[in-house]
Design an enzyme around this catalytic site. Sequence first.
Site, PDB file in Angstrom:
ATOM      1  N   LYS A 106       1.403  -1.067  -0.055  1.00 55.52           N
ATOM      2  CA  LYS A 106      -0.006  -0.062  -0.194  1.00 55.52           C
ATOM      3  C   LYS A 106       1.030   1.119  -0.226  1.00 55.52           C
ATOM      4  CE  LYS A 106      -1.763   1.116   4.473  1.00 55.52           C
ATOM      5  NZ  LYS A 106      -1.481   3.159   4.183  1.00 55.52           N
ATOM      6  N   ASN A 107       1.629   1.717   0.446  1.00 56.79           N
ATOM      7  CA  ASN A 107       2.929   2.644   0.261  1.00 56.79           C
ATOM      8  C   ASN A 107       3.617   2.628   0.378  1.00 56.79           C
ATOM      9  OD1 ASN A 107       1.488   3.205   3.080  1.00 56.79           O
ATOM     10  ND2 ASN A 107       2.448   2.096   4.896  1.00 56.79           N
ATOM     11  N   ARG A 151      -0.023  14.691  12.621  1.00 54.86           N
ATOM     12  CA  ARG A 151       0.434  14.195  11.618  1.00 54.86           C
ATOM     13  C   ARG A 151       0.729  15.761  10.797  1.00 54.86           C
ATOM     14  NH1 ARG A 151      -1.842   8.697   9.329  1.00 54.86           N
ATOM     15  NH2 ARG A 151       0.689   9.019   8.464  1.00 54.86           N
TER      16      ARG A 151
HETATM   17  C1  EPZ Z   1       4.244   6.749   5.965  1.00 55.45           C
HETATM   18  O1  EPZ Z   1       2.982   8.064   6.335  1.00 55.45           O
HETATM   19  C2  EPZ Z   1       3.254   5.586   5.977  1.00 55.45           C
HETATM   20  N1  EPZ Z   1       2.092   6.264   5.402  1.00 55.45           N
HETATM   21  C3  EPZ Z   1       3.091   5.396   7.426  1.00 55.45           C
HETATM   22  O2  EPZ Z   1       1.941   3.845   7.138  1.00 55.45           O
HETATM   23  C4  EPZ Z   1       3.529   4.775   8.498  1.00 55.45           C
HETATM   24  O3  EPZ Z   1       2.884   4.895   9.128  1.00 55.45           O
HETATM   25  C5  EPZ Z   1       4.730   5.924   8.209  1.00 55.45           C
HETATM   26  O4  EPZ Z   1       5.090   6.695   6.864  1.00 55.45           O
HETATM   27  C6  EPZ Z   1       5.803   6.124   9.526  1.00 55.45           C
HETATM   28  O5  EPZ Z   1       6.861   5.201   8.717  1.00 55.45           O
HETATM   29  C7  EPZ Z   1       1.896   6.026   3.830  1.00 55.45           C
HETATM   30  O6  EPZ Z   1       3.484   5.615   3.542  1.00 55.45           O
HETATM   31  C8  EPZ Z   1       1.198   6.628   2.970  1.00 55.45           C
HETATM   32  P1  EPZ Z   1       6.199  10.603   8.204  1.00 55.45           P
HETATM   33  P2  EPZ Z   1       3.101   9.546   6.580  1.00 55.45           P
HETATM   34  O7  EPZ Z   1       5.708  11.663   7.369  1.00 55.45           O
HETATM   35  O8  EPZ Z   1       4.596   9.891   5.350  1.00 55.45           O
HETATM   36  C9  EPZ Z   1       5.602  13.835  12.011  1.00 55.45           C
HETATM   37  C10 EPZ Z   1       0.171   2.710   7.867  1.00 55.45           C
HETATM   38  O9  EPZ Z   1      -0.755   1.796   9.081  1.00 55.45           O
HETATM   39  N2  EPZ Z   1       5.772  14.467  11.074  1.00 55.45           N
HETATM   40  O10 EPZ Z   1       7.312   9.777   7.980  1.00 55.45           O
HETATM   41  O11 EPZ Z   1       2.360  10.459   6.973  1.00 55.45           O
HETATM   42  C11 EPZ Z   1       4.658  12.951  11.761  1.00 55.45           C
HETATM   43  O12 EPZ Z   1       3.810  13.821  12.733  1.00 55.45           O
HETATM   44  C12 EPZ Z   1       0.479   3.815   7.617  1.00 55.45           C
HETATM   45  O13 EPZ Z   1       0.514   2.173   6.380  1.00 55.45           O
HETATM   46  C13 EPZ Z   1       5.834  15.737  11.152  1.00 55.45           C
HETATM   47  O14 EPZ Z   1       6.119  16.837  11.932  1.00 55.45           O
HETATM   48  O15 EPZ Z   1       4.181   9.818   8.257  1.00 55.45           O
HETATM   49  C14 EPZ Z   1       5.423  11.589  12.426  1.00 55.45           C
HETATM   50  O16 EPZ Z   1       4.751  11.862  13.665  1.00 55.45           O
HETATM   51  C15 EPZ Z   1       0.173   4.645   9.271  1.00 55.45           C
HETATM   52  N3  EPZ Z   1       6.140  17.275  10.495  1.00 55.45           N
HETATM   53  C16 EPZ Z   1       6.389  11.769  12.224  1.00 55.45           C
HETATM   54  O17 EPZ Z   1       6.869  13.106  11.102  1.00 55.45           O
HETATM   55  C17 EPZ Z   1       5.924  16.601   8.804  1.00 55.45           C
HETATM   56  O18 EPZ Z   1       6.045  17.482   7.928  1.00 55.45           O
HETATM   57  C18 EPZ Z   1       6.232  10.656  10.402  1.00 55.45           C
HETATM   58  O19 EPZ Z   1       5.900  10.362  10.198  1.00 55.45           O
HETATM   59  C19 EPZ Z   1       5.726  14.998   8.342  1.00 55.45           C
HETATM   60  C20 EPZ Z   1       5.942  14.199   9.376  1.00 55.45           C
END
Ligand code: EPZ
Length: 432
Positions: A28-29, A133
């Site tokens: 999916k990701n 997020r």
């Molecule tokens: C991706 O989400 C995945 N989704 C998530 O999978 C996964 O949990 C996550 O990466 C971490 O591995 C997809 O790929 C579609 P991040 P993403 O940006 O990109 C913070 C699942 O279950 N952050 O790496 O949204 C954020 O709040 C899903 O399949 C900021 O602060 O995750 C989080 O605490 C759930 N500012 C951390 O970074 C930003 O601009 C990691 O988020 C962006 C993120």
Amino acid sequence: MDKLEIIGKPPGMPGTGLVGTLPIRGAKNAALPIQCAALLGSGLTRLRHVPKLTDVSTMNRLLREVGCAVEVIADTDGRTVEIDPRGVAQGSLEAPYEMVKTMRASVTVMGPLLARYGRARVSLPGGCAIGARPIDQHLKGLQALGAKVTLEHGYVDLEAKRLTGGRFLFDKVTVGGTQNVMMAAALAKGHTTLENVAREPEVEELALFLNKMGAQISGAGTPTIEIDGVDELSGIDHAILPDRIEAGTFAVAAAITRGDVLLEHAPVDHMHAIIDTLVAAGAECRVEAGGLRVIGPERLRPFDVVTRPHPGFPTDMQAQIMVLATMADGASVIRETIFENRFMHVPELNRLGANIVVNGNTAVVRGPTKYSGTTVMATDLRASASLVLAGLVARGTTEVRRVYHIDRGYEAIEARLCPLGAQMSRYHGGGA
Ligand code: EPZ
């Protein structure tokens, strides 16, 4: 809303163990950002091994919304999707609130729309069950490439005649942020250096996809990515890589039921942290020609886990590995460092009989648990998968409600597990 009914078999009962071969579907990701990247092409892109998930369908709807022609090819069991972006210039270039609130990954259209069409308007995603997020890093990264960003009425408007290459250091490791900025830089004028990027396999897969389209990207999978912008990218044919989180989820199912399951096509090279944890708990993991065989032991050992960005233990496996810990002889400690609220599964697991105590971002799990079935509520994708896992080894029947959460990330989970010996049925409209 659908519900799942699971007739559990506590380990040790005859016929408990899941046995057989389970084909692992496309990730999916990986699919979601690659669907967005198709917007960058000047022609049609054909994606194969696409998982049949509601998130993928939502992304297809969003691509149509912005002007793409999207066709799911029926005679490929719905796993081939053709995306033609040639109608986008006249499209809305907008990801509306209704779409983004349903699926946060919609924000990954920002980079491609901005780079290819000079404009994008995307609803701010807001929070979700597992955390706030924000997308600040996405926006700062796009600004570093020359984007003009304005925020008002809950939307972000981005504009740039042509993005220019630059250098950007991410304050925080973000998968989506890395992907958004990398896609934008692929068509920017000049060289871009991105530092402190996410190293997830799905980031590497996206870089591979972009390079097949004609991009010049190096360093994906390392902390720094270098990109030489090009003037045009072409549509391509690409097969989505197998889903390491789905494989990990079903590996836990084999381990807790004392089963013996071959996870066909499992991307073992992307699963070291998961496999190491399964082995530490006493499961046998054998890499075979067809994939990864997981054999569950009589007794499971406790273990400790801290979620980390890749190659560390993935946060998307935290809820599932917690169920493994509940079946171990002793106390395990699980610490969640990526999201601020990703223990929503704990109260529901405790209702099924687990003994889990949460203190801040740390959960202490004491086992082994004699689960007993009851009605539980899914709250988010991976939490709901953990409830299904617990239901498999519970005495009696477990009813999991709001299974739409599961369908976002797992294709027809009951149709996947029943052939291995699980007793599960889906009831449509089965309750709130
Ligand atoms: C991706 O989400 C995945 N989704 C998530 O999978 C996964 O949990 C996550 O990466 C971490 O591995 C997809 O790929 C579609 P991040 P993403 O940006 O990109 C913070 C699942 O279950 N952050 O790496 O949204 C954020 O709040 C899903 O399949 C900021 O602060 O995750 C989080 O605490 C759930 N500012 C951390 O970074 C930003 O601009 C990691 O988020 C962006 C993120």
